[in-house]
Design a protein around this motif. Sequence first.
Motif, PDB file in Angstrom:
ATOM      1  N   PRO A  37      52.716  34.134  46.063  1.00 21.09           N
ATOM      2  CA  PRO A  37      53.044  35.420  45.429  1.00 21.09           C
ATOM      3  C   PRO A  37      51.932  36.466  45.531  1.00 21.09           C
ATOM      4  CG  PRO A  37      53.702  33.622  44.018  1.00 21.09           C
ATOM      5  CD  PRO A  37      52.924  33.017  45.153  1.00 21.09           C
ATOM      6  N   ASN A  38      50.682  36.036  45.653  1.00 24.34           N
ATOM      7  CA  ASN A  38      49.588  37.004  45.745  1.00 24.34           C
ATOM      8  C   ASN A  38      49.154  37.267  47.190  1.00 24.34           C
ATOM      9  OD1 ASN A  38      48.501  34.522  46.141  1.00 24.34           O
ATOM     10  ND2 ASN A  38      46.826  34.731  44.694  1.00 24.34           N
ATOM     11  N   ASN A  39      50.061  37.047  48.137  1.00 25.33           N
ATOM     12  CA  ASN A  39      49.855  37.317  49.559  1.00 25.33           C
ATOM     13  C   ASN A  39      48.781  36.447  50.210  1.00 25.33           C
ATOM     14  OD1 ASN A  39      51.875  39.281  49.706  1.00 25.33           O
ATOM     15  ND2 ASN A  39      50.479  40.817  48.886  1.00 25.33           N
ATOM     16  N   GLY A  60      44.356  31.100  51.180  1.00 27.35           N
ATOM     17  CA  GLY A  60      43.375  32.163  51.343  1.00 27.35           C
ATOM     18  C   GLY A  60      44.001  33.374  52.014  1.00 27.35           C
ATOM     19  N   PRO A  61      43.394  34.516  51.796  1.00 31.88           N
ATOM     20  CA  PRO A  61      43.919  35.750  52.387  1.00 31.88           C
ATOM     21  C   PRO A  61      43.507  35.895  53.849  1.00 31.88           C
ATOM     22  CG  PRO A  61      41.949  36.225  51.138  1.00 31.88           C
ATOM     23  CD  PRO A  61      42.227  34.751  50.956  1.00 31.88           C
TER      24      PRO A  61
END
Length: 84
Positions: A37-39, A60-61
Amino acid sequence: VQNGMTVFESKYRATPDAVAIEGSGDEAYALTGADTPNNYRFLTAAALTSSLYIQVDIAGPNRSDEEALEILANVLEQVLAKLV
């Protein structure tokens, strides 16, 4: 280890799109990535030896599945080296 073998068989080995990871335990696989959900990109992998079942999850992003798979493979190798 029996419970680990059951999980490994059903979640990793039997999944058609699982990716084999060479050099980590007797057998190791990673599952395809998923977005959180947090990309963040989430990947999970597991290795099996005659006495160990190890599962590693990373998120991880700004990572491709290929980059995350390389990280997972390195982590599995390091953990196995410490435990075997």
